[in-house]
Design an enzyme around this catalytic site. Structure first.
Site, PDB file in Angstrom:
ATOM      1  N   GLU A 143      -9.020  16.557  35.162  1.00 14.82           N
ATOM      2  CA  GLU A 143      -8.874  16.385  36.611  1.00 14.82           C
ATOM      3  C   GLU A 143      -7.477  15.853  36.953  1.00 14.82           C
ATOM      4  O   GLU A 143      -7.032  15.937  38.084  1.00 14.82           O
ATOM      5  CB  GLU A 143      -9.985  15.462  37.151  1.00 14.82           C
ATOM      6  CG  GLU A 143     -11.313  16.210  37.200  1.00 14.82           C
ATOM      7  CD  GLU A 143     -12.525  15.320  37.107  1.00 14.82           C
ATOM      8  OE1 GLU A 143     -12.404  14.088  37.228  1.00 14.82           O
ATOM      9  OE2 GLU A 143     -13.624  15.866  36.895  1.00 14.82           O
ATOM     10  N   LYS A 183     -15.325   8.253  37.478  1.00 16.12           N
ATOM     11  CA  LYS A 183     -14.396   8.993  38.342  1.00 16.12           C
ATOM     12  C   LYS A 183     -14.200   8.229  39.659  1.00 16.12           C
ATOM     13  O   LYS A 183     -14.255   7.006  39.641  1.00 16.12           O
ATOM     14  CB  LYS A 183     -14.884  10.435  38.525  1.00 16.12           C
ATOM     15  CG  LYS A 183     -15.153  11.097  37.167  1.00 16.12           C
ATOM     16  CD  LYS A 183     -15.352  12.581  37.212  1.00 16.12           C
ATOM     17  CE  LYS A 183     -15.572  13.109  35.794  1.00 16.12           C
ATOM     18  NZ  LYS A 183     -15.701  14.556  35.737  1.00 16.12           N
ATOM     19  N   GLY A 228     -18.944  18.931  35.455  1.00 14.20           N
ATOM     20  CA  GLY A 228     -19.580  18.829  36.761  1.00 14.20           C
ATOM     21  C   GLY A 228     -20.256  20.098  37.228  1.00 14.20           C
ATOM     22  O   GLY A 228     -20.561  20.249  38.409  1.00 14.20           O
TER      23      GLY A 228
HETATM   24  O1  LIG Z   1     -15.112  12.648  32.059  1.00 16.35           O
HETATM   25  C1  LIG Z   1     -16.209  13.231  32.137  1.00 16.35           C
HETATM   26  C2  LIG Z   1     -16.282  14.631  32.280  1.00 16.35           C
HETATM   27  O2  LIG Z   1     -15.315  15.171  33.086  1.00 16.35           O
HETATM   28  C3  LIG Z   1     -17.637  15.228  32.400  1.00 16.35           C
HETATM   29  O3  LIG Z   1     -18.130  15.156  33.708  1.00 16.35           O
HETATM   30  P1  LIG Z   1     -19.628  15.646  33.985  1.00 16.35           P
HETATM   31  O4  LIG Z   1     -20.489  14.917  32.967  1.00 16.35           O
HETATM   32  O5  LIG Z   1     -19.905  15.240  35.384  1.00 16.35           O
HETATM   33  O6  LIG Z   1     -19.651  17.112  33.743  1.00 16.35           O
END
Ligand SMILES: O=C[C@H](O)COP(=O)(O)O
Length: 221
Positions: A96, A12, A144
């Protein structure tokens, strides 16, 4: 046909060169299960830097791109640009990026299938070569939050998605396409999730920035 387990780390909008160097260290130390395809989703500005220092068994991915090759789209990057620097993967349609469509926790309220099928159909209508596609199922409420789908919950959706592919695309595509799970995957929950027959890997956010990502890659070992 057996589907090669696939684990993606989506960084991200995190990291700087120093952080990336640390991540490279734990990826190099591994050891990463050679039976697993490993990809990391890197912020566009660090794509080339990262690609040049990744271990040979890990590929880089862009985190988004616009659909046309070039033009007046300030701030965007295009598929040919990604290709031009030797990067072969891109994450498309991450939730997102979809907030504009007002998605919310409704998916916990029984709309899972409707949303998942609708989103898959939008993509399926455009796909020309399914061997280049990995589908990630990520319940928005699990991203998240530390709240993971249970292996049974995830398996149920993955199975339905595979059935949808079989019915709407082909049996071959359904049996060969990797469907991976994302949403608070950690070293602690990855093994149980990886045992489910229709979970072919993970798309990992937060934990992909930490050494436990190696554990996740090795979930089936
Ligand atoms: O692209 C990955 C996901 O949005 C999962 O994110 P996370 O593992 O931080 O929950």
């Amino acid at each position: 046909m057996s589907r090669k387990f696939w684990v993606g780390g989506n960084w991200k909008m995190n990291g700087d060169k120093k952080t990336i160097d640390e991540i490279i260290k734990f990826l190099n130390a591994g050891p990463l299960d050679p039976a697993v395809e490993v990809v990391v989703g890197v912020p566009a500005i660090y794509l080339e830097y990262t690609k040049n220092i990744l271990p040979p068994n890990v590929s880089a991915s862009a985190q988004n791109c616009y659909k046309v090759p070039k033009g007046a789209f300030t701030g965007e990057i295009s598929p040919p640009m990604i290709s031009d620097i030797g990067v072969k993967w891109v994450i498309l349609g991450h939730s997102e990026r979809r907030h504009i469509f007002g998605e919310n926790d409704d998916r916990e309220g029984g709309k899972t299938e409707e949303v998942v099928f609708r989103q898959t159909k939008a993509v399926a209508d455009k796909v020309k070569d399914w061997s280049k596609v990995v589908i990630a199922y990520e319940p928005v409420w699990a991203i998240g939050t530390g709240k993971t789908a249970t292996p049974q919950q995830a398996q149920e959706v993955h199975k339905k998605l595979r059935e949808w592919l079989s019915k709407n695309v082909s049996d071959k595509v359904a049996s060969e396409t990797r469907i991976v799970y994302g949403g608070s995957v950690t070293g602690a929950n990855c093994v149980e999730l990886s045992k489910e027959p229709d979970i072919d890997g993970f798309l990992v956010g937060g934990a992909s920035l930490k050494p436990e990502f190696v554990q996740i890659v090795n979930a089936r070992k």
